[in-house]
Design an enzyme around this catalytic site. Structure first.
Site, PDB file in Angstrom:
ATOM      1  N   HIS A 376      32.989  44.156  28.143  1.00 38.58           N
ATOM      2  CA  HIS A 376      33.671  43.580  29.307  1.00 38.58           C
ATOM      3  C   HIS A 376      33.136  42.217  29.717  1.00 38.58           C
ATOM      4  O   HIS A 376      33.513  41.717  30.780  1.00 38.58           O
ATOM      5  CB  HIS A 376      33.543  44.515  30.517  1.00 38.58           C
ATOM      6  CG  HIS A 376      34.462  45.692  30.486  1.00 38.58           C
ATOM      7  ND1 HIS A 376      35.775  45.634  30.890  1.00 38.58           N
ATOM      8  CD2 HIS A 376      34.254  46.970  30.077  1.00 38.58           C
ATOM      9  CE1 HIS A 376      36.338  46.819  30.754  1.00 38.58           C
ATOM     10  NE2 HIS A 376      35.435  47.651  30.259  1.00 38.58           N
ATOM     11  N   LYS A 568      37.868  38.695  44.830  1.00 38.65           N
ATOM     12  CA  LYS A 568      37.152  39.189  43.653  1.00 38.65           C
ATOM     13  C   LYS A 568      35.657  39.075  43.951  1.00 38.65           C
ATOM     14  O   LYS A 568      35.263  38.520  44.978  1.00 38.65           O
ATOM     15  CB  LYS A 568      37.518  38.388  42.405  1.00 38.65           C
ATOM     16  CG  LYS A 568      37.382  36.881  42.561  1.00 38.65           C
ATOM     17  CD  LYS A 568      37.881  36.135  41.331  1.00 38.65           C
ATOM     18  CE  LYS A 568      39.375  36.126  41.269  1.00 38.65           C
ATOM     19  NZ  LYS A 568      39.921  36.797  40.113  1.00 38.65           N
ATOM     20  N   ARG A 569      34.848  39.614  43.050  1.00 34.60           N
ATOM     21  CA  ARG A 569      33.406  39.508  43.219  1.00 34.60           C
ATOM     22  C   ARG A 569      32.994  38.042  43.349  1.00 34.60           C
ATOM     23  O   ARG A 569      33.550  37.158  42.689  1.00 34.60           O
ATOM     24  CB  ARG A 569      32.733  40.148  41.993  1.00 34.60           C
ATOM     25  CG  ARG A 569      31.252  40.400  42.093  1.00 34.60           C
ATOM     26  CD  ARG A 569      30.841  41.407  41.020  1.00 34.60           C
ATOM     27  NE  ARG A 569      31.462  41.134  39.743  1.00 34.60           N
ATOM     28  CZ  ARG A 569      30.919  40.392  38.775  1.00 34.60           C
ATOM     29  NH1 ARG A 569      29.743  39.826  38.950  1.00 34.60           N
ATOM     30  NH2 ARG A 569      31.527  40.231  37.623  1.00 34.60           N
ATOM     31  N   LYS A 574      33.373  32.521  38.724  1.00 31.81           N
ATOM     32  CA  LYS A 574      34.714  32.727  39.286  1.00 31.81           C
ATOM     33  C   LYS A 574      35.135  31.550  40.173  1.00 31.81           C
ATOM     34  O   LYS A 574      36.279  31.442  40.584  1.00 31.81           O
ATOM     35  CB  LYS A 574      34.764  34.043  40.053  1.00 31.81           C
ATOM     36  CG  LYS A 574      34.582  35.264  39.136  1.00 31.81           C
ATOM     37  CD  LYS A 574      34.621  36.563  39.901  1.00 31.81           C
ATOM     38  CE  LYS A 574      34.352  37.768  39.012  1.00 31.81           C
ATOM     39  NZ  LYS A 574      35.449  38.078  38.075  1.00 31.81           N
ATOM     40  N   THR A 676      41.730  41.703  36.444  1.00 33.47           N
ATOM     41  CA  THR A 676      42.809  42.647  36.750  1.00 33.47           C
ATOM     42  C   THR A 676      43.445  42.349  38.099  1.00 33.47           C
ATOM     43  O   THR A 676      44.592  42.724  38.334  1.00 33.47           O
ATOM     44  CB  THR A 676      42.301  44.104  36.734  1.00 33.47           C
ATOM     45  OG1 THR A 676      41.126  44.209  37.548  1.00 33.47           O
ATOM     46  CG2 THR A 676      41.988  44.554  35.320  1.00 33.47           C
ATOM     47  N   LYS A 680      47.493  42.601  39.405  1.00 38.51           N
ATOM     48  CA  LYS A 680      47.985  43.262  40.615  1.00 38.51           C
ATOM     49  C   LYS A 680      48.806  42.288  41.457  1.00 38.51           C
ATOM     50  O   LYS A 680      49.870  42.644  41.983  1.00 38.51           O
ATOM     51  CB  LYS A 680      46.808  43.804  41.427  1.00 38.51           C
ATOM     52  CG  LYS A 680      46.002  44.877  40.722  1.00 38.51           C
ATOM     53  CD  LYS A 680      44.653  45.086  41.381  1.00 38.51           C
ATOM     54  CE  LYS A 680      43.739  45.930  40.498  1.00 38.51           C
ATOM     55  NZ  LYS A 680      42.344  45.933  40.963  1.00 38.51           N
TER      56      LYS A 680
END
Length: 834
Positions: A376, A568-569, A574, A676, A680
């Site tokens: 992952h 998100k985290r 990111k 993911t 969504k």
């Protein structure tokens, strides 16, 4: 005595046979009252929605139990192959609403509760999230087991029953403060304790060779400190198909409650020390591993999961087939969800060789035919390594087995590439150096028959980069399985108004065959349908505003504004920082009188930073400080707002998804394995602004370039730029960027906290910044201008929104699981009848 005589006199009768429970409104009302009044002891004076939610959950669980037992019988009678999904995380969220949806009784129960004067929304909100995960990986596992049940595949999930889940995040003075998430404080109505299947897990001790009664020498692991693994089973219902699969979570318990001798001697603390030490294993989700104690506890957790799960599977096998393991690999397959459970490879060898007397070569053949590994991450630092001395102290027998596996593997490598010592060092499971380390990802690679990434680019980069040596040795072992999310929770459940519009337009087959959403494509040109679509989105945005006001009552949000979402985290790769730089740029435009060009925009950022991740916590502080400056400035009111949503979790995402207009997927190209959240949000009609990273690439392929806002350098361009990356010169050449950096460096957002953002500023100006934030700034704000222009044309934006939803079919976890099954697991679908 009469009861015993009844059982004995009718040996063929079954005490478990009951009349099937009804699914009608009156059936649920009757059972709800029974539980509310008699089990919970409540009456009309009780005003707490918690007890009503508990009573309703009991009534629903009864129906799940019938289907659960029928599923178990079906699988048992088939004697077919089974899969076991091993994951350290299962981010389930709330169960009540999902169980109602999958049973097909949402409307029935809603009406029944209404008749009793109870709002179903209150009961749903009273349930605590089962936050047994950090983010994407754990939520993916939850989506996968939902799909396995919906597809009627015999798959059991194995995880840990953490007493405390992902911490609760509060914001104090703009900074993240972690509080314990005791999600089990009221118990868990959905689980069943299965004490009869408890197992012993070994730690510590030492090994020695002993000779058994047949004169066969075996390695024995002795003088260990044992812990009891107690299973708790949770039902996982498929979508309206009678199938209910099992998620088995293990709790760590001491083998003895306390040491009576210590207690009698007056040392009360020491008498319960073993109990406390044992229960620490499943006390908290992922301890901070910044220190040696944290590392040891995390390793204990991983081995505890692997050993309990494998023992459970083997125990079931021995009951059916005795000590004959010749067909074990044909009947069982284990999917390792990331590197965390990879110790299972060495543990399966231990169980087969040491406990069940299977010869090494046969055991190794079984192991390599049953283990499959999902990677992952592309970040080398995220691939776990354990110090050899820690493994030898905590798991001495496992360390011996890993040494043996590595020696045999390196002999295989040497045969393939004679004399290539550099390659041997690179590929060794044991990393040499100042302190020997066990490379757990390499153990997973060596011991598995399948290795997959989770997006096309990710799998390609694994083969070309991170695992290139292994790909050259075993090219056929590598494959891709692009992630997906369950459309039941992430569209039908969280956005019922949109789901209803879709169903009345194209039918309801999309709930289990998401590719059928393509039938919506012609309606993207239908004026009446677009009006309905905009109405649904408007209502969802208003609900999101109502939800935000619970945390930020002071905000005056405009429902017609562009809702720009990044949830998100919190992590540097990111690039929440890039998002904040753009917000500061918009703020600067407004302050300079350029407001006529700015589309009203509400920017929502949410996510948790790992407790030991200092930079991520600073990013949260920066977001909140910038938000305070913007939201309190009257010049900006109605034009721009920024808010950080505290305690982002599954139930929060269920509110956010329907109301988002723009999905921020802006990671540095080549760093996000898949993502993911992007799926969504797309599924709910949000448009994506993103780099060519992870599953963004496939989202863009599905929806078309004209319906995706692409920006930034590609992975290849990022790598080519690294050797001569000069962010300072880029700042000097870009007036907009200069203004943004000047606002940061001037202390405008931290006037009373001097220097607190110096580390962030230094990191983005550093020529060795691995995330290359400045390199993508100009492309990002230019693309955001395209977003503004597109949003001004409501009709065109609505068309793009419909097409994003219509083309999201590939990103169903049903498709992903079908691919896992067709290409890796090879299970038979089993229909279940009541």
């Amino acid at each position: 005595m009469p009861y015993k005589r009844f059982i004995l006199s009718k040996p063929n009768s079954s005490i478990t046979e009951l009349n099937a429970l009804g699914l009608g409104k009156t059936d649920f009302i009757a059972d709800f009252k029974q539980y509310y009044i008699h089990l919970l002891g409540r009456d009309e004076a009780c005003r707490s929605p918690y007890y009503a939610g508990e009573a309703l959950s009991q009534a629903i669980r009864d129906r799940l139990m019938e289907r659960w037992k029928a599923t178990h019988k079906t699988y048992k009678a088939a004697h077919g192959k089974r899969a076991f999904y091993l994951s350290m995380e299962f981010l389930l969220g709330r169960t009540l609403s999902n169980a109602m949806l999958n049973l097909g009784v949402t409307d029935t129960i809603t009406q029944g509760m209404y008749d009793l004067g109870v709002e179903i929304e209150e009961l749903i909100e009273s349930e605590l999230d089962a936050g047994l995960g950090n983010g994407g990986l754990g939520r993916l596992a939850a989506c996968f087991i939902d799909s396995c049940a919906t597809l009627q595949l015999p798959v059991i999930g194995y995880g840990l029953r953490y007493e405390y889940g992902m911490f609760t995040q509060t914001i104090i003075n703009g900074e993240q403060v972690e509080k314990p998430d005791h999600w089990l404080r009221h118990g868990n109505v959905w689980e069943i304790e299965r004490l009869e299947y408890s197992l012993l897990i070994k730690f510590g001790g030492h090994t020695e060779i002993q000779t058994d009664e047949q004169g066969i020498q075996r390695v024995c692991w002795i003088n260990t400190h044992d812990v009891l693994a107690v299973p708790y089973d949770t039902p996982i219902p498929g979508y309206q198909n009678n199938t209910v699969n099992t998620l088995r979570l293990w709790k760590a318990v001491a083998t003895e409650e306390f040491d009576l001798e210590e207690f009698n001697a007056g040392d009360y603390a020491e008498s319960v020390a073993a109990k406390i030490t044992a229960e620490h294993i499943t006390m908290v989700l992922y301890p901070n591993d910044a220190n040696e104690n944290g590392k040891e506890l995390r390793l204990r957790q991983q081995y505890f999961l692997a050993s309990a799960s494998l023992q459970d599977v083997i125990s079931h096998w021995v009951k059916l087939y005795g000590e004959n393991f010749s067909e074990f690999a044909q009947k069982n397959v284990f999917q390792l969800n990331d590197t965390h459970p990879s110790i299972a490879i060495a543990e399966l060898m231990r169980l087969l060789v040491d406990i069940h007397g299977v010869p090494w070569n046969d055991a190794w053949a079984i192991t390599r035919q049953t283990m499959a590994y999902t990677n992952h991450t592309l970040l080398p630092e995220a691939l776990e390594k354990w110090p050899v001395n820690l493994m030898q102290r905590l798991l001495p027998r496992l360390m011996e087995i890993i040494f043996e596996i590595n020696a045999r593997f390196l002999a295989e490598v040497a045969l393939h590439w004679p004399g290539d010592n550099a390659r041997l060092r690179r590929m060794s499971i044991i990393e040499e150096g100042g302190q020997q380390q066990v490379r757990m990802a390499y153990l997973a690679l060596v011991g598995s028959f399948s290795v997959n990434g989770v997006a096309q680019l990710h799998s390609q980069l694994l083969q070309q980069g991170l695992f290139h040596d292994f790909y050259e040795l075993w090219p056929n072992k590598f494959n891709n399985k692009t992630n997906g999310v369950t459309p039941r929770r992430w569209l039908a459940g969280c956005n019922p108004e949109l789901a209803e519009l879709i169903t009345e337009t194209i039918g309801d087959s999309w709930v289990t065959e998401l590719s059928d959403l393509k039938k919506l494509i012609p309606y993207a040109e239908n004026a009446q349908f677009k009006i309905k679509w905009r109405t649904v989105k408007h209502n969802a945005k208003q609900r999101l505003i109502d939800y935000i006001h619970l945390q930020h009552p002071e905000l005056n949000l405009n429902v017609d504004a562009l809702f720009d979402v990044q949830v998100k985290r919190i992590h540097e790769y990111k690039r929440q920082i890039l998002n904040v730089l753009h917000v500061i740029h918009l703020y600067d435009r407004i302050k300079r009188g350029d407001s006529h060009m700015v589309v009203p925009r509400c920017v929502l950022i949410g996510g948790k930073a790992a407790p030991g991740y200092v930079m991520a916590k600073k990013i949260i502080k920066l977001i909140n400080n910038v938000a305070h400056s913007i939201n309190s400035d009257p010049d900006v009111a109605g034009k721009l707002s920024l808010f950080f949503l505290p305690d982002y979790r599954v139930s929060a995402m269920e509110k956010i998804c329907p109301g988002a207009d723009l999905s921020e997927q802006i990671s540095t190209a080549g760093k996000e394995a898949s993502g993911t959240g992007n799926m969504k949000l797309m599924m709910n009609g949000a448009l994506t602004i993103g780099t060519l990273d992870g599953a963004n690439i496939e989202i863009r392929e599905e929806v078309g370039d004209e319906n995706f806002f692409l920006f930034g350098l590609t992975e290849g361009e990022i790598e080519a730029r690294r050797s001569h990356y000069d962010p300072v010169s880029m700042i000097d050449q870009d007036t907009d960027l200069q203004r943004v950096i000047n606002l940061l460096e001037s202390g405008h957002f931290n006037q009373f906290e001097p220097g607190i953002f110096d580390g962030i500023i230094a990191s983005i100006k550093n020529p060795h910044d691995p995330w290359m934030t400045i390199a993508d700034f100009r492309s990002y704000i230019d693309t955001q201008k395209r977003v503004e222009d597109a949003y001004l044309d409501k009709d065109h934006w609505t068309r793009m929104s419909i097409l994003n939803c219509a083309n999201s079919g590939k990103f169903s976890s049903d498709r992903t699981i079908n691919e896992y099954n067709d290409e890796i697991w090879k299970l038979e679908h089993r229909s279940v009848s009541l």
